[in-house]
Design a protein around this motif. Structure first.
Motif, PDB file in Angstrom:
ATOM      1  N   SER A 293      -4.142   7.413   3.349  1.00 58.58           N
ATOM      2  CA  SER A 293      -5.433   7.116   2.751  1.00 58.58           C
ATOM      3  C   SER A 293      -6.563   7.410   3.734  1.00 58.58           C
ATOM      4  CB  SER A 293      -5.495   5.649   2.325  1.00 58.58           C
ATOM      5  OG  SER A 293      -6.787   5.325   1.860  1.00 58.58           O
TER       6      SER A 293
ATOM      7  N   ASN B 234     -14.200   0.713  -0.245  1.00 64.62           N
ATOM      8  CA  ASN B 234     -14.109   2.170  -0.225  1.00 64.62           C
ATOM      9  C   ASN B 234     -12.949   2.679  -1.067  1.00 64.62           C
ATOM     10  OD1 ASN B 234     -16.327   2.234   1.434  1.00 64.62           O
ATOM     11  ND2 ASN B 234     -15.172   2.601   3.315  1.00 64.62           N
ATOM     12  N   LEU B 235     -11.828   1.974  -1.018  1.00 63.56           N
ATOM     13  CA  LEU B 235     -10.671   2.381  -1.823  1.00 63.56           C
ATOM     14  C   LEU B 235     -10.979   2.269  -3.311  1.00 63.56           C
ATOM     15  CD1 LEU B 235      -7.910   0.638   0.308  1.00 63.56           C
ATOM     16  CD2 LEU B 235      -8.125   3.103  -0.057  1.00 63.56           C
TER      17      LEU B 235
ATOM     18  N   GLY C  86     -13.529   4.934  -4.223  1.00 69.65           N
ATOM     19  CA  GLY C  86     -13.052   6.299  -4.042  1.00 69.65           C
ATOM     20  C   GLY C  86     -13.956   7.131  -3.158  1.00 69.65           C
TER      21      GLY C  86
ATOM     22  N   ALA D  89      -0.743   4.583   0.073  1.00 71.88           N
ATOM     23  CA  ALA D  89      -1.426   4.980   1.311  1.00 71.88           C
ATOM     24  C   ALA D  89      -0.447   5.387   2.410  1.00 71.88           C
ATOM     25  CB  ALA D  89      -2.310   3.841   1.814  1.00 71.88           C
TER      26      ALA D  89
ATOM     27  N   SER E 130       0.830  -1.216   0.000  1.00 69.63           N
ATOM     28  CA  SER E 130       0.000   0.000   0.000  1.00 69.63           C
ATOM     29  C   SER E 130       0.862   1.262   0.000  1.00 69.63           C
ATOM     30  CB  SER E 130      -0.941  -0.020   1.207  1.00 69.63           C
ATOM     31  OG  SER E 130      -1.764  -1.159   1.184  1.00 69.63           O
TER      32      SER E 130
ATOM     33  N   TRP F 107      -9.402   5.826   3.697  1.00 68.33           N
ATOM     34  CA  TRP F 107     -10.128   4.588   3.991  1.00 68.33           C
ATOM     35  C   TRP F 107      -9.150   3.419   4.103  1.00 68.33           C
ATOM     36  CZ3 TRP F 107     -11.602   7.462  -0.517  1.00 68.33           C
ATOM     37  CH2 TRP F 107     -12.646   8.369  -0.286  1.00 68.33           C
TER      38      TRP F 107
ATOM     39  N   GLU G  59      -3.650   1.158  -8.374  1.00 69.68           N
ATOM     40  CA  GLU G  59      -2.269   0.832  -8.037  1.00 69.68           C
ATOM     41  C   GLU G  59      -1.375   0.906  -9.272  1.00 69.68           C
ATOM     42  OE1 GLU G  59      -3.008  -2.367  -4.423  1.00 69.68           O
ATOM     43  OE2 GLU G  59      -3.060  -3.073  -6.495  1.00 69.68           O
TER      44      GLU G  59
END
Length: 389
Positions: free
Chosen positions: A306, A313-314, A317, A125, A122, A308, A148
């Motif tokens: 991030s 949710n990621l 958005g 994030a 991540s 979330w 990503e």
């Protein structure tokens, strides 16, 4: 006689084992005589994979929690470096487990071995500077999620968005009636799936919490029924101990069968992680929760950029599903949020439409896409002459 292609792979947990098995299967179709060796779990072993260590020895979660296993983890990594540097595999593929695999990839890359990382950490994030290390240690990144891939393209790192194998496996239209019938539920039953995770530490933190939330839900709606899919025999025994300390509750424990439990459920109370993607692909209302050690949380909350933590949710958005984390995750709050998620039909219809759109985006035949990317790197490195070698 030409030496068979050797593919080294290290997967650190159950989700990586699933990805690894799909990739090994797809690569075997292209290279029937290739050797696959490293660390993998039962799904990879079923594909003929040679595991040098039990995969569960790498399965540890949390910044603080890993300290107790650090000596063993460093020993395993040192042994793998020595083994792979001696064996000289044609490519090394690290599946997830970035804190273990990325340093391993760096050492192997420095030794002249081509490297692939499957499942992006991540970096978008938190700890974004890791992308510089990835650029130095990884010849090709395989991402499961589209945003990503865009991040790596911006940093000029070779990348392929392969989609997610779960999106390939889980049908677009879920057979809810069939799942309920298989688990012994009637069409009119109201079923809540409780999914506190697959690791012992997760279940220790979330199992009692989720069961206490279930008790609160029953106080408001006594007709509710609960189902918990257990990742393995150890998790089942753990949950049975927690249930034994509570008054009689309508909870059905399953051995595995997580997809049937999700399909049968009207709502899901679930630990943050890959399982939230599975719940989304099943088009279910859900409430996402998680707890980690206090120090781990204090470190992460200062580092994570991030907004979330859950995959729905990621990917959307926006706040598509509720996230109730750490101290906010009380039995009362989780119970009310789960009941609200189950009863808000308008929100569920809106969620289901977005779930379907995301499902279609991720449905790309991931194992085949990943295998093609690996084949491309092998050809570039001169490791193979043709796909049927």
């Amino acid at each position: 006689m030409t030496k068979p292609v050797t593919i080294a792979i290290v997967a650190g947990e159950a989700s990586g084992d699933i990805l690894g098995a799909g990739l090994v299967s797809a690569l075997k179709q292209r290279m029937p005589h290739a050797r696959f060796v490293g660390i993998g779990g039962p799904d990879m072993l079923a594909e003929g994979f040679e595991s040098l260590f039990p995969m569960e020895r790498l399965s540890v979660m949390g910044l603080v929690e890993v300290l107790g296993r650090l000596k063993e983890l460093l020993h395993i990594r040192k042994t793998l470096v020595e083994y792979f540097c001696a064996e000289k595999p044609d490519v090394f593929i690290g599946i997830d487990a970035p804190d273990f695999n990325l340093p391993l990839e760096q050492k192997l890359h420095d030794a002249g071995i081509a490297t692939v990382h499957y499942v992006s950490p991540s970096v978008w994030a938190w700890r974004q500077k890791r992308v510089l290390n990835i650029k130095q240690s990884t010849d090709h990144m395989l991402t499961l999620l589209p945003f990503e891939a865009r991040f790596y393209e911006e940093h000029a790192i070779p990348v392929t968005f392969v989609g997610h194998p779960l999106a390939d496996k889980i049908p677009l239209d879920i057979d809810v009636a069939g799942a309920r019938d298989a688990l012994g539920y009637r069409a009119e039953d109201q079923v809540v799936a409780l999914m506190p995770g697959s690791r012992g530490g997760e279940v220790k933190r979330l199992g009692p919490l989720f069961l206490q939330a279930a008790q609160r839900m029953l106080q408001q709606q006594p007709q509710l029924k609960f189902v918990i899919p257990c990742a393995n025999a150890q998790r089942r025994e753990q949950l049975e101990q927690y249930l034994a300390e509570m008054s009689d509750m309508p909870v059905k424990l399953l051995d595995g069968q997580s997809h049937q439990a999700m399909a049968a459920a009207d709502a899901i109370l679930i630990a943050s992680g890959t399982a939230t993607l599975e719940a989304m692909l099943h088009k279910k209302p859900m409430v996402v929760s998680y707890r980690v050690a206090w120090l781990t949380y204090q470190i992460l909350r200062r580092m994570v950029k991030s907004e979330w933590v859950s995959l729905p949710n990621l990917l959307a958005g926006k706040a598509l599903v509720p996230e109730i984390l750490q101290d906010e995750a009380t039995p009362e709050r989780l119970a009310q949020e789960t009941l609200d998620a189950m009863e808000n039909n308008a929100r569920h219809r809106e969620q289901a439409d977005q779930y379907m759109a995301i499902h279609q985006t991720l449905r790309r035949n991931a194992s085949e896409q990943a295998a093609e990317a690996v084949m491309g790197l092998l050809k570039k490195q001169g490791g193979i002459v043709c796909a049927t070698e």
